[in-house]
Every structure is written in structure tokens, then in C-alpha cells.
Design a protein around this motif. Structure first.
Motif, PDB file in Angstrom:
ATOM      1  N   GLY A 195       3.418  -6.119 -11.897  1.00 50.89           N
ATOM      2  CA  GLY A 195       2.859  -4.813 -12.174  1.00 50.89           C
ATOM      3  C   GLY A 195       1.518  -4.911 -11.158  1.00 50.89           C
ATOM      4  O   GLY A 195       1.257  -4.055 -10.731  1.00 50.89           O
ATOM      5  N   ALA A 196       0.968  -6.157 -11.293  1.00 50.23           N
ATOM      6  CA  ALA A 196      -0.352  -6.279 -10.558  1.00 50.23           C
ATOM      7  C   ALA A 196      -0.013  -6.467  -8.806  1.00 50.23           C
ATOM      8  O   ALA A 196      -0.762  -5.819  -8.058  1.00 50.23           O
ATOM      9  N   GLY A 235       2.255  -5.332 -19.702  1.00 47.86           N
ATOM     10  CA  GLY A 235       2.654  -6.786 -19.618  1.00 47.86           C
ATOM     11  C   GLY A 235       1.330  -7.548 -20.041  1.00 47.86           C
ATOM     12  O   GLY A 235       1.490  -8.592 -20.769  1.00 47.86           O
ATOM     13  N   ALA A 236       0.062  -7.131 -19.700  1.00 49.99           N
ATOM     14  CA  ALA A 236      -0.988  -7.851 -20.135  1.00 49.99           C
ATOM     15  C   ALA A 236      -1.167  -8.192 -21.629  1.00 49.99           C
ATOM     16  O   ALA A 236      -1.430  -8.854 -22.334  1.00 49.99           O
ATOM     17  N   GLU A 281       1.142 -10.446 -22.997  1.00 49.38           N
ATOM     18  CA  GLU A 281       0.480 -11.759 -23.015  1.00 49.38           C
ATOM     19  C   GLU A 281      -0.333 -12.173 -23.792  1.00 49.38           C
ATOM     20  O   GLU A 281      -0.604 -13.525 -24.223  1.00 49.38           O
ATOM     21  N   LEU A 337      -8.943  -6.547 -22.808  1.00 52.83           N
ATOM     22  CA  LEU A 337      -8.363  -7.745 -23.052  1.00 52.83           C
ATOM     23  C   LEU A 337      -9.078  -8.920 -22.872  1.00 52.83           C
ATOM     24  O   LEU A 337      -9.234  -9.982 -23.727  1.00 52.83           O
ATOM     25  N   ARG A 338      -9.537  -9.062 -21.742  1.00 56.31           N
ATOM     26  CA  ARG A 338     -10.574  -9.979 -21.244  1.00 56.31           C
ATOM     27  C   ARG A 338     -11.632 -10.082 -21.907  1.00 56.31           C
ATOM     28  O   ARG A 338     -11.972 -11.240 -22.541  1.00 56.31           O
ATOM     29  N   PRO A 351       6.123  -9.515 -16.321  1.00 56.04           N
ATOM     30  CA  PRO A 351       5.850  -8.107 -16.033  1.00 56.04           C
ATOM     31  C   PRO A 351       4.502  -7.757 -15.680  1.00 56.04           C
ATOM     32  O   PRO A 351       4.369  -6.953 -14.722  1.00 56.04           O
ATOM     33  N   MET A 352       3.625  -8.438 -16.301  1.00 59.26           N
ATOM     34  CA  MET A 352       2.129  -8.110 -15.871  1.00 59.26           C
ATOM     35  C   MET A 352       1.821  -8.313 -14.341  1.00 59.26           C
ATOM     36  O   MET A 352       1.145  -7.822 -13.754  1.00 59.26           O
ATOM     37  N   ALA A 370     -10.664 -11.426 -25.693  1.00 61.07           N
ATOM     38  CA  ALA A 370     -10.578 -12.968 -25.800  1.00 61.07           C
ATOM     39  C   ALA A 370     -11.877 -13.505 -25.834  1.00 61.07           C
ATOM     40  O   ALA A 370     -12.101 -14.842 -26.198  1.00 61.07           O
ATOM     41  N   ILE A 414      -6.972  -4.149 -18.885  1.00 62.53           N
ATOM     42  CA  ILE A 414      -7.189  -5.634 -18.638  1.00 62.53           C
ATOM     43  C   ILE A 414      -8.506  -6.094 -18.889  1.00 62.53           C
ATOM     44  O   ILE A 414      -8.790  -7.117 -19.456  1.00 62.53           O
ATOM     45  N   HIS A 458      -8.005  -2.845 -14.139  1.00 64.13           N
ATOM     46  CA  HIS A 458      -7.724  -1.487 -14.961  1.00 64.13           C
ATOM     47  C   HIS A 458      -8.491  -1.798 -16.317  1.00 64.13           C
ATOM     48  O   HIS A 458      -8.726  -2.905 -16.740  1.00 64.13           O
ATOM     49  N   THR A 480      -6.711  -5.503 -10.031  1.00 65.32           N
ATOM     50  CA  THR A 480      -6.295  -5.602 -11.474  1.00 65.32           C
ATOM     51  C   THR A 480      -7.415  -5.157 -12.397  1.00 65.32           C
ATOM     52  O   THR A 480      -6.926  -5.348 -13.466  1.00 65.32           O
ATOM     53  N   ASP A 516      -8.466 -16.653 -21.283  1.00 64.50           N
ATOM     54  CA  ASP A 516      -8.201 -15.349 -20.772  1.00 64.50           C
ATOM     55  C   ASP A 516      -6.707 -14.907 -20.542  1.00 64.50           C
ATOM     56  O   ASP A 516      -6.128 -15.763 -19.823  1.00 64.50           O
ATOM     57  N   MET A 564       1.510  -3.407 -15.236  1.00 64.57           N
ATOM     58  CA  MET A 564       0.651  -4.331 -15.356  1.00 64.57           C
ATOM     59  C   MET A 564      -0.008  -4.642 -16.701  1.00 64.57           C
ATOM     60  O   MET A 564       0.015  -5.678 -17.418  1.00 64.57           O
TER      61      MET A 564
END
Lengths: 146, 146
Positions: free
Chosen positions: B87-88, A87-88, A91, A58-59, B83-84, A62, A55, A52, A50, B48, A84
């Protein structure tokens, strides 16, 4: 917002990834015209499927902002994100995605599937594409020929 | 494979999440009939937006097995993934997903969008649904009324 400028930061980070044996993909997050996070693909280094760039960005965003809802952040990435990663973005409530080059394998912002603006999903993401795409494509070409 | 047994492990983990102020969603990973990872939603605790149960279970499985390609792992989750998370599963080469209750908000294994078996994407995931769904639904009802 200077799209070319921030995409330049993502391209530099992607170059770094290529030098480390990762896919040459990176992302940066921008809030109020300032870069708050940058990340590149780290699947090899971290042994994490995961890991990528999007991701990671975003982490990191945050963590820095101390919240998970990041509607004020714009994400710049050198390659159209996979399902993925789109979708993130949802989120995290990201409203705007800027990418350089399309992803013909599993691009999920319209090239292979359209998740970013899917009518049945609860969020839509504005997508700006093609910013410095030739440079991003060259990074992939360099990895393939190297 | 005893679907009910492993879903029971996921339900117990989801109960734990609810007690910690998280969404009552959890996932476990099973390889060769043995559970190799368990995780619950941790968005609140970890600040997160990507800390969904499926993401956590995949990361833990990759760490334990020392590889990112997890085709031999079956993922059990109490709620149809977003979706995330679908995808993962694709990024980790997961072949089989088992879930309890459908996700009417952003379920991406067929309820709201069909990513798991999308004809244009490079991977398809076999989906088994409805395993112990009443118990999973009760966990959500408990959180809403609590």
C-alpha cells in the motif's frame, strides 16, 4: 464505548488538517475509554508519502505505550483507510477500527478491497462504519469547494 | 538495471538488521541506476509497528528527492512486502518492485493476497520476484537457528 464522542475528536483534528492544506483526514486512538493519540494527514507538511493519519496515530500510540502490539487500542478515523493503513492496523494488532465515511478510491475495509477481513491474512479487524459520516463527508466537500 | 547488484545491497542491509536483533529484511531505492536510500526493519529499535524496511526506504527517498511522488524509483526488497508496504508503494506511485523471497505469511504481491495488481485499485505495480532468493531465505534460516 462512545463512538460518536471519539469520532468527534477525529473530526476536529481533520478540520485542523484542512486548515493546514492537508487532506481533511484524521485518526485517534482510544485505550480504556481514553484517547491516547491523535494525528492528521501530514503528507504535505512532512513531504512523506506514508504520513497518513492512521500511520501517525499508530506510531504515536506505540511511542506513548512503549510497545508495538496495540490490541487494546481502538482506532477511530474520519475516512475508511487505504490498503497501507489497514495493513498498518494489522501490524499493530489492532482489533477494532471505527470509521466515518467510506473511501471510494482505495478503501480497504470493504469498499474497494477487503483487507480488514481477508480470509487468507493472519489477522481480522472488526470494522464499525458510518459513525458521523455526514460530517466527515462535509469536510471533503469543503476542501473541494474551497 | 542490474537487479542482482542492487539486491545485493539490500541483502547486505538485511544482514545488518539481523545483527541488531531485527527481522532480516531490508529495502533499497534506486533512481537512474543509483541507490538513493537503504533501510532495514527497525520495529525493535524504534518501537514502531510501522517501521518496516519498505516504509523506511520510501520515507528516506522522499526526503532526499524532496517530493512524495516517486514513480522513477525502483524498490528492491529482500522479502515480498506485507499489505502495509505494498500500500505504501502505491501511495508513493512506485511503478516497479523487485523482491527476493516470497512471504508466505502475508505477502501482498501475489503470494497471500494480490494488492500490487488488484484490478479495483487505482494503481498497478510491476513485480519482479526471485532475485537472489536463496540468499534472502538463508538470512531467515540463520535468524531462526541462531
Amino acid at each position: 464505548m462512545n463512538y460518536e464522542l471519539f469520532m468527534g475528536e477525529a473530526l476536529a483534528e481533520a478540520q485542523l488538517a484542512a486548515g493546514r492544506g492537508e487532506r481533511p483526514v484524521a485518526a485517534v486512538a482510544v485505550v480504556d475509554e481514553a484517547m491516547v493519540a491523535r494525528a492528521h494527514d501530514r503528507m504535505e507538511e512532512s513531504n512523506d508519502p506514508t504520513a497518513h493519519a492512521v500511520i501517525g496515530a499508530l506510531r504515536e500510540t506505540a511511542r506513548r505505550l512503549g510497545r508495538t502490539r496495540l490490541a487494546d487500542a481502538t482506532i477511530f478515523t474520519t475516512q475508511e483507510p487505504c490498503p497501507m493503513c489497514v495493513g498498518a492496523l494489522m501490524e499493530a494488532d489492532i482489533e477494532t477500527l471505527v470509521y466515518a465515511v467510506a473511501n471510494s478510491v482505495d478503501g480497504a475495509a470493504g469498499t474497494v478491497v477487503q483487507l480488514a477481513q481477508h480470509p487468507a491474512l493472519p489477522r481480522r479487524i472488526k470494522v464499525v462504519s458510518g459513525i458521523r459520516q455526514d460530517e466527515a463527508a462535509e469536510l471533503f466537500a469543503g476542501v473541494l469547494s474551497g
